[in-house]
Design a protein around this motif. Structure first.
Motif, PDB file in Angstrom:
ATOM      1  N   GLY A   1      -1.173  -4.276  -7.036  1.00  0.00           N
ATOM      2  CA  GLY A   1      -1.012  -2.837  -6.884  1.00  0.00           C
ATOM      3  C   GLY A   1      -0.622  -2.495  -5.457  1.00  0.00           C
ATOM      4  O   GLY A   1      -1.220  -2.981  -4.492  1.00  0.00           O
ATOM      5  N   ILE A   2       0.401  -1.660  -5.303  1.00  0.00           N
ATOM      6  CA  ILE A   2       0.938  -1.302  -3.983  1.00  0.00           C
ATOM      7  C   ILE A   2       0.518   0.130  -3.643  1.00  0.00           C
ATOM      8  O   ILE A   2       0.808   1.053  -4.409  1.00  0.00           O
ATOM      9  CB  ILE A   2       2.471  -1.409  -3.968  1.00  0.00           C
ATOM     10  N   PRO A   3      -0.155   0.355  -2.518  1.00  0.00           N
ATOM     11  CA  PRO A   3      -0.592   1.704  -2.168  1.00  0.00           C
ATOM     12  C   PRO A   3       0.565   2.694  -2.084  1.00  0.00           C
ATOM     13  O   PRO A   3       1.668   2.348  -1.654  1.00  0.00           O
ATOM     14  CB  PRO A   3      -1.251   1.522  -0.798  1.00  0.00           C
ATOM     15  N   LEU A   4       0.291   3.930  -2.478  1.00  0.00           N
ATOM     16  CA  LEU A   4       1.315   4.972  -2.494  1.00  0.00           C
ATOM     17  C   LEU A   4       1.872   5.251  -1.096  1.00  0.00           C
ATOM     18  O   LEU A   4       3.026   5.644  -0.950  1.00  0.00           O
ATOM     19  CB  LEU A   4       0.715   6.249  -3.087  1.00  0.00           C
ATOM     20  N   LYS A   5       1.059   5.026  -0.075  1.00  0.00           N
ATOM     21  CA  LYS A   5       1.498   5.311   1.296  1.00  0.00           C
ATOM     22  C   LYS A   5       2.165   4.115   1.964  1.00  0.00           C
ATOM     23  O   LYS A   5       2.469   4.168   3.171  1.00  0.00           O
ATOM     24  CB  LYS A   5       0.306   5.778   2.135  1.00  0.00           C
ATOM     25  N   SER A   6       2.416   3.045   1.224  1.00  0.00           N
ATOM     26  CA  SER A   6       3.040   1.859   1.814  1.00  0.00           C
ATOM     27  C   SER A   6       4.462   2.157   2.277  1.00  0.00           C
ATOM     28  O   SER A   6       5.212   2.879   1.609  1.00  0.00           O
ATOM     29  CB  SER A   6       3.080   0.711   0.799  1.00  0.00           C
ATOM     30  N   ALA A   7       4.823   1.572   3.407  1.00  0.00           N
ATOM     31  CA  ALA A   7       6.199   1.665   3.892  1.00  0.00           C
ATOM     32  C   ALA A   7       7.037   0.578   3.230  1.00  0.00           C
ATOM     33  O   ALA A   7       6.521  -0.464   2.812  1.00  0.00           O
ATOM     34  CB  ALA A   7       6.229   1.496   5.407  1.00  0.00           C
ATOM     35  N   ALA A   8       8.329   0.839   3.123  1.00  0.00           N
ATOM     36  CA  ALA A   8       9.237  -0.178   2.591  1.00  0.00           C
ATOM     37  C   ALA A   8       9.269  -1.377   3.536  1.00  0.00           C
ATOM     38  O   ALA A   8       9.145  -1.240   4.748  1.00  0.00           O
ATOM     39  CB  ALA A   8      10.628   0.412   2.423  1.00  0.00           C
ATOM     40  N   GLY A   9       9.415  -2.577   2.941  1.00  0.00           N
ATOM     41  CA  GLY A   9       9.497  -3.779   3.758  1.00  0.00           C
ATOM     42  C   GLY A   9       8.715  -4.928   3.159  1.00  0.00           C
ATOM     43  O   GLY A   9       8.238  -4.856   2.027  1.00  0.00           O
ATOM     44  N   VAL A  10       8.559  -5.991   3.932  1.00  0.00           N
ATOM     45  CA  VAL A  10       7.926  -7.223   3.458  1.00  0.00           C
ATOM     46  C   VAL A  10       6.410  -7.118   3.558  1.00  0.00           C
ATOM     47  O   VAL A  10       5.865  -6.665   4.563  1.00  0.00           O
ATOM     48  CB  VAL A  10       8.430  -8.430   4.268  1.00  0.00           C
ATOM     49  N   GLN A  11       5.725  -7.538   2.483  1.00  0.00           N
ATOM     50  CA  GLN A  11       4.269  -7.586   2.434  1.00  0.00           C
ATOM     51  C   GLN A  11       3.829  -9.022   2.155  1.00  0.00           C
ATOM     52  O   GLN A  11       4.588  -9.808   1.598  1.00  0.00           O
ATOM     53  CB  GLN A  11       3.745  -6.666   1.326  1.00  0.00           C
ATOM     54  N   GLN A  12       2.584  -9.334   2.525  1.00  0.00           N
ATOM     55  CA  GLN A  12       2.095 -10.698   2.400  1.00  0.00           C
ATOM     56  C   GLN A  12       0.888 -10.793   1.476  1.00  0.00           C
ATOM     57  O   GLN A  12      -0.003  -9.942   1.516  1.00  0.00           O
ATOM     58  CB  GLN A  12       1.681 -11.240   3.781  1.00  0.00           C
ATOM     59  N   LEU A  13       0.882 -11.842   0.647  1.00  0.00           N
ATOM     60  CA  LEU A  13      -0.293 -12.239  -0.122  1.00  0.00           C
ATOM     61  C   LEU A  13      -0.887 -13.479   0.525  1.00  0.00           C
ATOM     62  O   LEU A  13      -0.161 -14.330   1.031  1.00  0.00           O
ATOM     63  CB  LEU A  13       0.077 -12.578  -1.565  1.00  0.00           C
ATOM     64  N   THR A  14      -2.215 -13.596   0.475  1.00  0.00           N
ATOM     65  CA  THR A  14      -2.887 -14.788   0.995  1.00  0.00           C
ATOM     66  C   THR A  14      -3.537 -15.532  -0.162  1.00  0.00           C
ATOM     67  O   THR A  14      -4.321 -14.947  -0.927  1.00  0.00           O
ATOM     68  CB  THR A  14      -3.957 -14.416   2.033  1.00  0.00           C
ATOM     69  N   LEU A  15      -3.200 -16.814  -0.305  1.00  0.00           N
ATOM     70  CA  LEU A  15      -3.760 -17.642  -1.375  1.00  0.00           C
ATOM     71  C   LEU A  15      -5.025 -18.344  -0.893  1.00  0.00           C
ATOM     72  O   LEU A  15      -5.238 -18.493   0.319  1.00  0.00           O
ATOM     73  CB  LEU A  15      -2.735 -18.662  -1.855  1.00  0.00           C
TER      74      LEU A  15
END
Length: 275
Positions: free
Chosen positions: A71-85
């Motif tokens: 789920g991506i927050p509504l206030k997120s800016a466009a661009g690259v996001q990271q997941l941590t495994l």
């Protein structure tokens, strides 16, 4: 020649294996307020995944690879996001852009726009209860990710609207509204467990249903609640009845969907998302 044919067949097989499955095609709308589906590989066990410090829903897609449903927050800016495994690796995904319309609502009860001091004590207490419910992360996988509509009726107010009450801007619309009459039965879109019931200042009669691994439905403004705390619901089980309790201008069904403690567009889960 035979060696070349085998190579072509292997390449075709790998390409088919990499193609997104039904869940990815349905849910992958990586915009603010949307959902990102991120491939995780085809290991024997599901990897643990976190996004912005919170655990993420992981399922195996059509018996093949594991995927993270974020789920991506509504206030997120466009661009690259990271997941941590869980093994320390990081995977990236890209968030696009989406424009959300405005909605202007006139309320007769001005306390629902500018609450009194005594109202704020109640509001803050209720917010803490609901925040805790949204943070629930149970181990069971959801029974289904292609959700059923909670009610049969036309969609009215969409998710993400910038809302102005009596000319004053307040939080964006965090759910999806259906234009249906008072008393209409509300059905659970997937199997789940009732984790919170309340009668709240803004939401009125409210029920939270945990579908598993941080995937949660919230129904509010109900005229009647037909479940008990801790009750297990089958897919299609009756949650309550449509009403106009709390901050509502008339009867309608308001439905929130939350992933990893992030409110996302419920239209994604019923195949009604509009870019």
């Amino acid at each position: 020649m035979r060696r070349l044919l085998c190579l072509v067949l292997l390449l075709c097989s790998a390409q088919l294996h990499a193609e997104p499955g039904f869940i990815s095609r349905l849910l992958n709308h990586p915009v603010p307020g949307g959902v990102a589906v991120v491939p995780l590989g085809d290991g024997a066990e599901a990897p643990g995944v976190r996004y912005q410090g919170k655990p993420v829903l992981v399922v195996r897609e059509e018996g093949r690879r594991w995927i993270a449903i974020v789920g991506i927050p509504l206030k997120s800016a466009a661009g690259v996001q990271q997941l941590t495994l869980s093994d320390g690796r990081q995977l990236s995904f890209t968030v696009g852009t989406k424009h959300y319309r405005e909605q202007r609502i006139k309320l007769k009860n001005t306390r629902q726009v500018n609450p009194l001091a005594e109202d704020m004590a109640r509001i803050n207490r209720e917010l803490a209860e609901q925040t805790k419910a949204y943070q629930t992360f149970s181990p069971a996988q959801p029974s289904n990710l292609m959700f059923d509509k909670p009610v049969n009726g036309p969609l009215s107010s969409p998710f993400g609207l910038r809302r102005f009450f009596n000319g004053e801007e307040r939080n964006p619309h965090s759910g999806l509204d259906f234009a249906v009459g008072a008393g209409t039965p509300i059905k659970s879109p997937a199997a789940g467990k009732v984790i919170l019931i309340g009668d709240y200042f803004f939401n009125g009669n409210t029920v939270f249903v945990d579908h598993g691994q941080g995937l949660i439905s919230m129904f509010c403004h109900m005229s009647k609640v037909d479940v008990k705390l801790g009750q297990s619901l089958p897919r299609g089980g009756i949650v309550g009845r449509v009403g106009a309790t709390g901050r509502a201008t008339g009867p309608h069904m308001h439905w929130n969907v939350s992933l990893n403690d992030t409110r996302v567009d419920p239209a994604i889960f019923i195949g009604a998302f509009k870019p």
